[in-house]
Design a protein around this motif. Structure first.
Motif, mmCIF file in Angstrom:
data_model
loop_
_atom_site.group_PDB
_atom_site.id
_atom_site.type_symbol
_atom_site.label_atom_id
_atom_site.label_comp_id
_atom_site.label_asym_id
_atom_site.label_seq_id
_atom_site.Cartn_x
_atom_site.Cartn_y
_atom_site.Cartn_z
ATOM 1 N N GLY A 26 9.732 -29.136 53.741
ATOM 2 C CA GLY A 26 10.168 -30.089 52.731
ATOM 3 C C GLY A 26 9.072 -30.606 51.824
ATOM 4 N N THR A 27 7.877 -30.044 51.860
ATOM 5 C CA THR A 27 6.781 -30.491 50.996
ATOM 6 C C THR A 27 7.093 -30.155 49.535
ATOM 7 O OG1 THR A 27 5.189 -30.117 52.773
ATOM 8 C CG2 THR A 27 4.311 -30.303 50.527
ATOM 9 N N ILE A 28 6.960 -31.134 48.643
ATOM 10 C CA ILE A 28 7.200 -30.896 47.214
ATOM 11 C C ILE A 28 6.056 -30.072 46.641
ATOM 12 C CG2 ILE A 28 7.467 -31.967 44.950
ATOM 13 C CD1 ILE A 28 8.786 -34.322 46.298
ATOM 14 N N VAL A 29 6.401 -28.937 46.040
ATOM 15 C CA VAL A 29 5.376 -28.053 45.484
ATOM 16 C C VAL A 29 5.493 -27.911 43.974
ATOM 17 C CG1 VAL A 29 5.098 -26.755 47.617
ATOM 18 C CG2 VAL A 29 6.813 -26.019 45.945
ATOM 19 N N GLY A 30 6.454 -28.577 43.364
ATOM 20 C CA GLY A 30 6.564 -28.491 41.924
ATOM 21 C C GLY A 30 7.756 -29.245 41.387
ATOM 22 N N GLU A 31 7.677 -29.643 40.128
ATOM 23 C CA GLU A 31 8.787 -30.287 39.429
ATOM 24 C C GLU A 31 8.902 -29.662 38.044
ATOM 25 O OE1 GLU A 31 9.021 -34.705 41.414
ATOM 26 O OE2 GLU A 31 7.654 -34.436 39.715
ATOM 27 N N ARG A 32 10.131 -29.548 37.566
ATOM 28 C CA ARG A 32 10.372 -28.819 36.327
ATOM 29 C C ARG A 32 11.465 -29.509 35.514
ATOM 30 N NH1 ARG A 32 6.694 -26.237 38.325
ATOM 31 N NH2 ARG A 32 6.629 -23.996 38.804
ATOM 32 N N VAL A 33 11.564 -29.109 34.245
ATOM 33 C CA VAL A 33 12.731 -29.344 33.407
ATOM 34 C C VAL A 33 13.251 -27.972 33.007
ATOM 35 C CG1 VAL A 33 13.616 -30.286 31.250
ATOM 36 C CG2 VAL A 33 11.925 -31.570 32.566
ATOM 37 N N ILE A 34 14.549 -27.736 33.202
ATOM 38 C CA ILE A 34 15.140 -26.431 32.928
ATOM 39 C C ILE A 34 15.806 -26.471 31.545
ATOM 40 C CG2 ILE A 34 16.688 -24.636 33.771
ATOM 41 C CD1 ILE A 34 14.415 -25.299 35.652
ATOM 42 N N TYR A 35 15.379 -25.599 30.649
ATOM 43 C CA TYR A 35 15.885 -25.585 29.279
ATOM 44 C C TYR A 35 17.096 -24.650 29.176
ATOM 45 C CZ TYR A 35 11.889 -28.292 27.719
ATOM 46 O OH TYR A 35 10.973 -29.307 27.527
ATOM 47 N N ILE A 36 18.237 -25.146 29.649
ATOM 48 C CA ILE A 36 19.456 -24.334 29.629
ATOM 49 C C ILE A 36 20.591 -25.020 28.854
ATOM 50 C CG2 ILE A 36 18.951 -23.108 31.777
ATOM 51 C CD1 ILE A 36 20.890 -25.066 33.184
ATOM 52 N N LYS A 37 20.273 -26.035 28.084
ATOM 53 C CA LYS A 37 21.319 -26.677 27.286
ATOM 54 C C LYS A 37 21.950 -25.649 26.351
ATOM 55 C CE LYS A 37 22.231 -30.708 24.383
ATOM 56 N NZ LYS A 37 21.656 -31.905 23.727
ATOM 57 N N ASN A 38 23.280 -25.614 26.340
ATOM 58 C CA ASN A 38 24.111 -24.672 25.566
ATOM 59 C C ASN A 38 24.155 -23.267 26.151
ATOM 60 O OD1 ASN A 38 24.852 -26.660 23.687
ATOM 61 N ND2 ASN A 38 23.020 -26.275 22.467
ATOM 62 N N PHE A 39 23.554 -23.041 27.334
ATOM 63 C CA PHE A 39 23.791 -21.787 28.045
ATOM 64 C C PHE A 39 25.258 -21.741 28.478
ATOM 65 C CE2 PHE A 39 19.856 -19.483 29.713
ATOM 66 C CZ PHE A 39 19.137 -19.759 28.571
ATOM 67 N N TYR A 40 25.797 -20.536 28.614
ATOM 68 C CA TYR A 40 27.195 -20.381 29.006
ATOM 69 C C TYR A 40 27.335 -20.344 30.528
ATOM 70 C CZ TYR A 40 28.069 -19.330 24.119
ATOM 71 O OH TYR A 40 28.151 -19.413 22.747
ATOM 72 N N THR A 97 11.829 -22.250 31.873
ATOM 73 C CA THR A 97 10.916 -23.389 31.951
ATOM 74 C C THR A 97 9.668 -23.105 31.123
ATOM 75 O OG1 THR A 97 9.748 -22.513 33.898
ATOM 76 C CG2 THR A 97 11.695 -23.890 34.307
ATOM 77 N N PRO A 98 8.975 -24.150 30.655
ATOM 78 C CA PRO A 98 7.701 -23.931 29.954
ATOM 79 C C PRO A 98 6.688 -23.197 30.824
ATOM 80 C CG PRO A 98 8.488 -26.167 29.592
ATOM 81 C CD PRO A 98 9.375 -25.571 30.646
ATOM 82 N N GLU A 99 6.743 -23.440 32.148
ATOM 83 C CA GLU A 99 5.790 -22.800 33.054
ATOM 84 C C GLU A 99 5.944 -21.283 33.061
ATOM 85 O OE1 GLU A 99 6.107 -27.014 34.131
ATOM 86 O OE2 GLU A 99 7.569 -25.448 33.684
ATOM 87 N N ALA A 100 7.199 -20.800 32.909
ATOM 88 C CA ALA A 100 7.427 -19.356 32.924
ATOM 89 C C ALA A 100 6.829 -18.668 31.705
ATOM 90 C CB ALA A 100 8.926 -19.067 32.997
ATOM 91 N N LEU A 101 6.627 -19.434 30.620
ATOM 92 C CA LEU A 101 6.098 -18.858 29.385
ATOM 93 C C LEU A 101 4.606 -19.129 29.213
ATOM 94 C CD1 LEU A 101 9.021 -19.822 26.970
ATOM 95 C CD2 LEU A 101 8.730 -17.738 28.313
ATOM 96 N N ARG A 137 8.789 -13.353 25.372
ATOM 97 C CA ARG A 137 9.410 -14.682 25.532
ATOM 98 C C ARG A 137 10.936 -14.582 25.453
ATOM 99 N NH1 ARG A 137 5.646 -19.070 24.342
ATOM 100 N NH2 ARG A 137 7.424 -20.363 23.801
ATOM 101 N N LYS A 138 11.408 -13.803 24.488
ATOM 102 C CA LYS A 138 12.850 -13.660 24.295
ATOM 103 C C LYS A 138 13.482 -12.930 25.484
ATOM 104 C CE LYS A 138 16.163 -12.101 20.764
ATOM 105 N NZ LYS A 138 16.786 -13.420 20.575
ATOM 106 N N LYS A 139 12.795 -11.902 25.994
ATOM 107 C CA LYS A 139 13.320 -11.165 27.143
ATOM 108 C C LYS A 139 13.431 -12.055 28.376
ATOM 109 C CE LYS A 139 11.673 -6.538 25.859
ATOM 110 N NZ LYS A 139 10.822 -5.386 26.284
ATOM 111 N N ILE A 140 12.466 -12.961 28.515
ATOM 112 C CA ILE A 140 12.458 -13.830 29.684
ATOM 113 C C ILE A 140 13.560 -14.889 29.600
ATOM 114 C CG2 ILE A 140 11.118 -15.595 30.910
ATOM 115 C CD1 ILE A 140 8.605 -13.999 30.191
ATOM 116 N N THR A 141 13.741 -15.488 28.416
ATOM 117 C CA THR A 141 14.577 -16.686 28.314
ATOM 118 C C THR A 141 16.023 -16.440 27.883
ATOM 119 O OG1 THR A 141 13.807 -17.044 26.052
ATOM 120 C CG2 THR A 141 12.577 -18.129 27.818
#
Length: 290
Positions: free
Chosen positions: A139-153, A196-200, A210-214
């Motif tokens: 249960g150790t926290i190893v990261g926090e993120r914001v997921i940019y999926i607004k308007n994803f289907y 996420t910004p971290e993935a890019l 970038r486009k292929k990833i997101t």
């Protein structure tokens, strides 16, 4: 009037999150996700109905909003400093389902009926969820993120669908029907870590990777043809029904009904090809005798 009428519905409800999405690691511990709240749902629809001796029809418009949802994913995290299973807790998820639906039944003769139905919807995420990543088991926290999926289907369901059917019912108690169905605007389940910004990190703004990833992955449209024939008998006080049905008559085995991206880190050209999406396919031609 007796043949034309309108009805409308409005609803607001709350419900507890599903068990699977309530615990940090439901397989190994009873620690609940921090800040867990009830999910809220607001919904409304309005419907026009037509009822006549020869035509029955219904046209509906609907809107439903889901708020405060949580979702948990568990997968192997390939970051060089971890290389372990993690629990990926997404909170503050909002979704909206809206669209139009139409259904028509036309009585052509006493034995022939035509049916048609269509649905045109838009089902989307409407927030950028917050994510907490914890190492599995401890249960150790190893990261926090914001997921940019607004308007994803919303994945794994056709957002556009239509059907036309022909039905024949003989006075001598045998029947035949055939239908054609069409499906479109289907998307596979996405790996949130890729949005996420971290993935890019480390990629230039104009890098085509970038486009292929997101970008969200959609699936091709498809149609199916089905048919059935049957007969019924009455022998004294007993009824016997025989029905033979064939689904997907044209044996369309290329129809991808859904799928998912693999959740492992995919932020290089090599890993994109190493962990390709997995797809679900419809059954081919299938027979039923009941």
């Amino acid at each position: 009037t007796g043949r034309h009428f309108i009805d409308a519905n409005v609803a607001y409800l709350t419900r507890a999150p599903f068990f699977r999405n309530s615990y940090i690691s439901p397989r190994t511990s009873n620690f609940t996700i921090p800040g867990l709240t009830n999910e809220r749902i607001a919904s409304a629809d309005i419907n026009y109905n037509l009822r006549s001796p020869y035509i029955k029809a219904r046209l509906s418009a609907y809107y439903t909003k889901f708020m405060d949802q949580t979702e948990l994913k568990t997968f192997y995290y390939e970051s060089a400093d971890l290389r372990t299973f993690v629990n990926y807790m997404m909170t503050n998820i909002e979704k909206v389902h809206k669209g139009l639906e139409l259904g028509v039944e036309l009585k052509v003769t006493s034995t022939i009926t035509l049916d048609a139905a269509a649905g045109l919807g838009t089902y989307q995420y409407k927030s950028r969820p917050n994510v907490t990543i914890t190492q599995d088991n401890i249960g150790t926290i190893v990261g926090e993120r914001v997921i940019y999926i607004k308007n994803f289907y919303i994945p794994s369901t056709p957002q556009t669908a239509a059907m036309f059917a022909f039905k024949y019912a003989s006075p001598k108690y045998w029947f035949f029907d055939a239908s054609v169905s069409y499906f479109d605007d289907i998307y596979i389940d996405f790996a949130p870590e890729r949005r996420t910004p971290e993935a890019l990190s480390g990629l230039e703004p104009n890098d085509p990777l970038r486009k292929k990833i997101t970008d969200q992955t959609g699936l091709p449209s498809a149609y199916l043809v089905d048919a059935s024939i049957g007969k019924s008998w009455r022998i004294k006080k007993y009824y016997i029904n025989l029905n033979f049905q064939v689904t997907n008559i044209l044996d369309n085995t290329d129809f991808k009904t859904g799928g998912y991206e693999q959740l492992r880190n995919v932020n290089t050209e090599e890993s994109l090809s190493k962990y390709p999406p997995r797809n679900y396919y419809s059954f081919g031609r299938t027979y039923y005798l009941n």
